[in-house]
Write a protein that holds these residues in place. Structure first.
Motif, PDB file in Angstrom:
ATOM      1  N   ILE A 148      -1.749   8.061 -14.624  1.00 62.39           N
ATOM      2  CA  ILE A 148      -2.588   8.948 -13.983  1.00 62.39           C
ATOM      3  C   ILE A 148      -3.600   7.602 -13.318  1.00 62.39           C
ATOM      4  O   ILE A 148      -4.406   8.222 -12.424  1.00 62.39           O
ATOM      5  N   LYS A 149      -3.676   6.433 -13.338  1.00 61.25           N
ATOM      6  CA  LYS A 149      -4.276   5.409 -12.926  1.00 61.25           C
ATOM      7  C   LYS A 149      -3.531   5.218 -11.620  1.00 61.25           C
ATOM      8  O   LYS A 149      -4.292   4.834 -10.577  1.00 61.25           O
ATOM      9  N   LEU A 150      -2.643   6.385 -11.274  1.00 66.18           N
ATOM     10  CA  LEU A 150      -2.367   6.559  -9.290  1.00 66.18           C
ATOM     11  C   LEU A 150      -3.743   7.162  -8.982  1.00 66.18           C
ATOM     12  O   LEU A 150      -3.346   6.417  -7.045  1.00 66.18           O
ATOM     13  N   ILE A 151      -4.100   8.441  -9.322  1.00 72.25           N
ATOM     14  CA  ILE A 151      -4.552   8.461  -8.865  1.00 72.25           C
ATOM     15  C   ILE A 151      -6.020   7.689  -8.058  1.00 72.25           C
ATOM     16  O   ILE A 151      -6.234   8.454  -6.960  1.00 72.25           O
ATOM     17  N   PRO A 152      -7.093   6.936  -8.499  1.00 75.64           N
ATOM     18  CA  PRO A 152      -8.031   6.369  -8.474  1.00 75.64           C
ATOM     19  C   PRO A 152      -7.258   5.378  -7.895  1.00 75.64           C
ATOM     20  O   PRO A 152      -7.910   5.187  -6.047  1.00 75.64           O
ATOM     21  N   ILE A 153      -6.516   4.974  -8.096  1.00 76.15           N
ATOM     22  CA  ILE A 153      -5.381   4.202  -6.520  1.00 76.15           C
ATOM     23  C   ILE A 153      -5.346   4.993  -4.653  1.00 76.15           C
ATOM     24  O   ILE A 153      -5.687   4.569  -3.957  1.00 76.15           O
ATOM     25  N   LEU A 154      -4.816   6.698  -5.532  1.00 79.05           N
ATOM     26  CA  LEU A 154      -4.795   7.028  -4.092  1.00 79.05           C
ATOM     27  C   LEU A 154      -6.384   7.121  -3.453  1.00 79.05           C
ATOM     28  O   LEU A 154      -6.196   7.276  -2.271  1.00 79.05           O
ATOM     29  N   ALA A 155      -7.435   7.524  -4.176  1.00 76.72           N
ATOM     30  CA  ALA A 155      -7.852   8.019  -3.491  1.00 76.72           C
ATOM     31  C   ALA A 155      -9.482   6.506  -3.039  1.00 76.72           C
ATOM     32  O   ALA A 155      -9.158   6.590  -1.623  1.00 76.72           O
ATOM     33  N   THR A 156      -9.066   5.233  -3.434  1.00 74.09           N
ATOM     34  CA  THR A 156      -9.532   4.492  -2.218  1.00 74.09           C
ATOM     35  C   THR A 156      -8.698   3.468  -1.984  1.00 74.09           C
ATOM     36  O   THR A 156      -9.254   3.797  -0.681  1.00 74.09           O
ATOM     37  N   LEU A 157      -7.718   4.237  -1.304  1.00 77.77           N
ATOM     38  CA  LEU A 157      -6.558   4.321  -0.022  1.00 77.77           C
ATOM     39  C   LEU A 157      -7.138   5.280   0.646  1.00 77.77           C
ATOM     40  O   LEU A 157      -7.610   4.574   2.444  1.00 77.77           O
ATOM     41  N   PHE A 158      -7.745   6.361   0.352  1.00 77.29           N
ATOM     42  CA  PHE A 158      -7.999   7.440   1.285  1.00 77.29           C
ATOM     43  C   PHE A 158      -9.203   7.058   1.717  1.00 77.29           C
ATOM     44  O   PHE A 158      -9.035   7.029   3.083  1.00 77.29           O
ATOM     45  N   VAL A 159     -10.151   6.646   1.170  1.00 76.73           N
ATOM     46  CA  VAL A 159     -11.440   6.143   1.652  1.00 76.73           C
ATOM     47  C   VAL A 159     -11.599   4.797   2.628  1.00 76.73           C
ATOM     48  O   VAL A 159     -11.846   5.423   4.135  1.00 76.73           O
ATOM     49  N   PHE A 160     -10.779   3.725   2.224  1.00 78.11           N
ATOM     50  CA  PHE A 160     -10.566   2.958   3.106  1.00 78.11           C
ATOM     51  C   PHE A 160      -9.615   3.317   4.077  1.00 78.11           C
ATOM     52  O   PHE A 160      -9.970   2.873   5.433  1.00 78.11           O
ATOM     53  N   GLY A 161      -8.934   4.027   4.583  1.00 84.33           N
ATOM     54  CA  GLY A 161      -8.158   4.935   6.034  1.00 84.33           C
ATOM     55  C   GLY A 161      -8.505   5.486   6.084  1.00 84.33           C
ATOM     56  O   GLY A 161      -8.984   5.479   7.500  1.00 84.33           O
ATOM     57  N   ARG A 162      -9.805   6.241   6.198  1.00 83.07           N
ATOM     58  CA  ARG A 162     -10.895   6.349   7.015  1.00 83.07           C
ATOM     59  C   ARG A 162     -11.982   6.000   7.760  1.00 83.07           C
ATOM     60  O   ARG A 162     -12.213   6.369   8.284  1.00 83.07           O
ATOM     61  N   ILE A 163     -12.279   5.081   6.504  1.00 79.99           N
ATOM     62  CA  ILE A 163     -12.630   4.282   7.512  1.00 79.99           C
ATOM     63  C   ILE A 163     -12.359   3.443   8.612  1.00 79.99           C
ATOM     64  O   ILE A 163     -13.119   2.973   9.603  1.00 79.99           O
ATOM     65  N   GLY A 164     -11.040   2.922   8.300  1.00 80.08           N
ATOM     66  CA  GLY A 164     -10.541   2.543   9.395  1.00 80.08           C
ATOM     67  C   GLY A 164     -10.584   3.707  10.480  1.00 80.08           C
ATOM     68  O   GLY A 164     -10.629   3.031  11.405  1.00 80.08           O
ATOM     69  N   PHE A 165     -10.221   4.366  10.251  1.00 81.31           N
ATOM     70  CA  PHE A 165      -9.894   5.489  11.868  1.00 81.31           C
ATOM     71  C   PHE A 165     -11.051   5.658  11.986  1.00 81.31           C
ATOM     72  O   PHE A 165     -11.168   4.958  13.096  1.00 81.31           O
ATOM     73  N   GLY A 166     -12.273   5.607  11.048  1.00 80.54           N
ATOM     74  CA  GLY A 166     -13.885   5.536  11.708  1.00 80.54           C
ATOM     75  C   GLY A 166     -14.062   4.313  12.930  1.00 80.54           C
ATOM     76  O   GLY A 166     -14.627   4.907  14.238  1.00 80.54           O
ATOM     77  N   ILE A 167     -14.157   3.441  11.958  1.00 78.61           N
ATOM     78  CA  ILE A 167     -14.344   2.157  12.838  1.00 78.61           C
ATOM     79  C   ILE A 167     -13.004   2.110  13.843  1.00 78.61           C
ATOM     80  O   ILE A 167     -13.829   1.966  15.667  1.00 78.61           O
TER      81      ILE A 167
END
Length: 74
Positions: free
Chosen positions: A19-38
């Motif tokens: 279940i530790k995979l869920i926060p890892i995927l969420a963090t990756l998603f947030v960083f990806g969205r930040i990278g997309f915005g930048i």
């Protein structure tokens, strides 16, 4: 929306250790969205990194969810 639904379904298949995979995927998603915005602010064509970081893990999770639902439904 696909990310949320995919992770919600994925969380039903994971055990206590995985279940530790869920926060890892969420963090990756947030960083990806930040990278997309930048990238979009600099040059719209440079948003590909953020799109890839958010899209490919989401698609992988959805494919795994579909596999588990279709073949391990017991």
């Amino acid at each position: 929306m696909l990310f949320f639904v995919g992770n919600l379904i994925l969380s039903t298949f994971l055990d206590a250790y995985s279940i530790k995979l869920i926060p890892i995927l969420a963090t990756l998603f947030v960083f990806g969205r930040i990278g997309f915005g930048i990238g979009y602010l600099k040059e719209p064509m440079e948003r590909a990194f953020g799109l890839g970081v958010t899209l490919y893990p989401t698609i992988a999770v959805l494919i795994y969810d579909a596999y588990r639902v279709l073949f391990f439904n017991s």
